[in-house]
Design a protein around this motif. Structure first.
Motif, short mmCIF file in Angstrom:
data_model
loop_
_atom_site.label_atom_id
_atom_site.label_comp_id
_atom_site.label_asym_id
_atom_site.label_seq_id
_atom_site.Cartn_x
_atom_site.Cartn_y
_atom_site.Cartn_z
N LEU A 12 -0.58 5.79 14.74
CA LEU A 12 -0.03 4.53 14.25
C LEU A 12 0.72 3.80 15.35
N SER A 118 6.46 7.17 3.76
CA SER A 118 5.14 7.68 3.35
C SER A 118 5.03 7.71 1.83
N PRO A 170 3.78 3.34 3.60
CA PRO A 170 2.32 3.31 3.54
C PRO A 170 1.75 4.53 2.85
N ILE A 173 -3.07 6.49 5.94
CA ILE A 173 -3.39 5.48 6.95
C ILE A 173 -4.70 5.85 7.65
N THR A 206 -5.40 4.17 0.38
CA THR A 206 -5.39 3.98 1.82
C THR A 206 -4.87 2.61 2.24
N HIS A 208 -5.08 0.34 6.20
CA HIS A 208 -5.48 0.40 7.61
C HIS A 208 -4.24 0.33 8.50
N ALA A 209 -4.30 1.02 9.65
CA ALA A 209 -3.16 1.06 10.57
C ALA A 209 -2.74 -0.33 11.01
N VAL A 212 -0.53 -1.80 8.39
CA VAL A 212 0.83 -1.26 8.45
C VAL A 212 1.60 -1.98 9.56
#
Length: 282
Positions: A12, A118, A170, A173, A206, A208-209, A212
């Motif tokens: 990340l 998280s 998130p 990820i 999910t 996507h990085a 985030v």
């Protein structure tokens, strides 16, 4: 803006660095290895030696920073859920290490602090209420418990006026890792490309990085009203079956896919982060 970052060498972290540099920010990040070696791969980042759980490293990182992003994590193995043989040490490094960062940022006059939490804080979901930011945190793992404890500290520092601190939470990820073989679903797709028959029954909520990273960028732009707040960050449920069928279609593989599309048991509410402008680009 001068950004101090932990976890910059991780999966990340690399996405965060790309986003921050593209926005014109200056980034100072921790690394455990020789800074000169890391700098050769990311020359536009100021790398300094530092480790989670070391007070002096936290104080040095906070110096002259306008904002701090805490994305780093100590783990006992390849997975974040691995706590090695010493749970006390795991807790000390992660939870107390985060407290050291918060306190160092507060004392140094850092304007913003964003913690990457998280969805693991919600292993147990109550059926009588929505899964939003007010839902009680009920983790089943020490990883989730540590994340929940740090969220509580972020709330304390933010709501007490010590620091404009907020948490982004998130779910699982995904995105291109380095090396690519460590990316989520890589092995599943590789087996299908080789023509292997696979069973695909799993799945997860999910994000996507890069999304985030966008959520973090948005929080850095907000006024002081975010202090002490937490923001869920989730795009959608993606099942392994969906990924497998897409891989089969794109590769023309003769693989036989068994299983079914897994559905989410509980919908994660993301209205709060969408209210500040967050939209997934996937």
């Amino acid at each position: 803006m001068r950004i101090a970052l932990t976890g910059g060498t991780g999966f990340l972290g690399r996405h965060l660095i790309d986003s921050l540099l593209q926005s014109g920010h200056q980034v100072t990040a921790w690394c455990r290895s020789d800074p000169d070696t890391v700098s050769s791969r990311t020359p536009h980042v100021h790398w300094i030696r530092g480790e989670l759980g070391q007070r002096r490293d936290a104080e040095q990182l906070a110096q002259s920073a306008d904002a701090m992003i805490h994305a780093g994590w100590y783990r006992g193995g390849d997975s974040f859920l691995n706590i090695d043989a010493d749970p006390e040490r795991y807790w000390q490094i992660n939870s107390v290490g985060a407290l050291q960062l918060l306190e160092s940022a507060s004392r140094a006059g850092v304007n913003r602090f964003v913690f990457i939490s998280s969805g693991a804080v919600h292993d147990q979901v109550l059926p009588d209420r929505p899964l939003d930011e007010t839902h009680p945190m009920r983790p089943r793992t020490l990883y989730g418990a540590c994340k929940a404890s740090i969220e509580a500290m972020v709330h304390h520092y933010g709501s007490s006026g010590k620091l404009v601190a907020a948490s982004v939470r998130p779910t699982s990820i995904y995105g291109l890792a380095e090396p690519a073989s460590q990316s989520k679903w890589f092995e599943l797709v590789a087996q299908i490309k080789r023509g292997k028959n696979v069973e695909a029954t799993g799945g997860s909520k999910t994000v996507h990085a890069s999304d985030v990273a966008r959520s973090v960028a948005l929080l850095l732009q907000q006024d002081d009203s975010i202090a002490g707040e937490t923001f869920n960050c989730c795009d959608r449920m993606i099942s392994d079956y969906e990924v497998a069928m897409l891989a089969k279609q794109l590769t023309g593989s003769p693989s036989q896919i068994s299983g079914h599309e897994k559905m989410a048991k509980h919908e994660i509410e993301t209205a709060k982060i969408r209210s500040i402008g967050m939209r997934s680009r996937r």
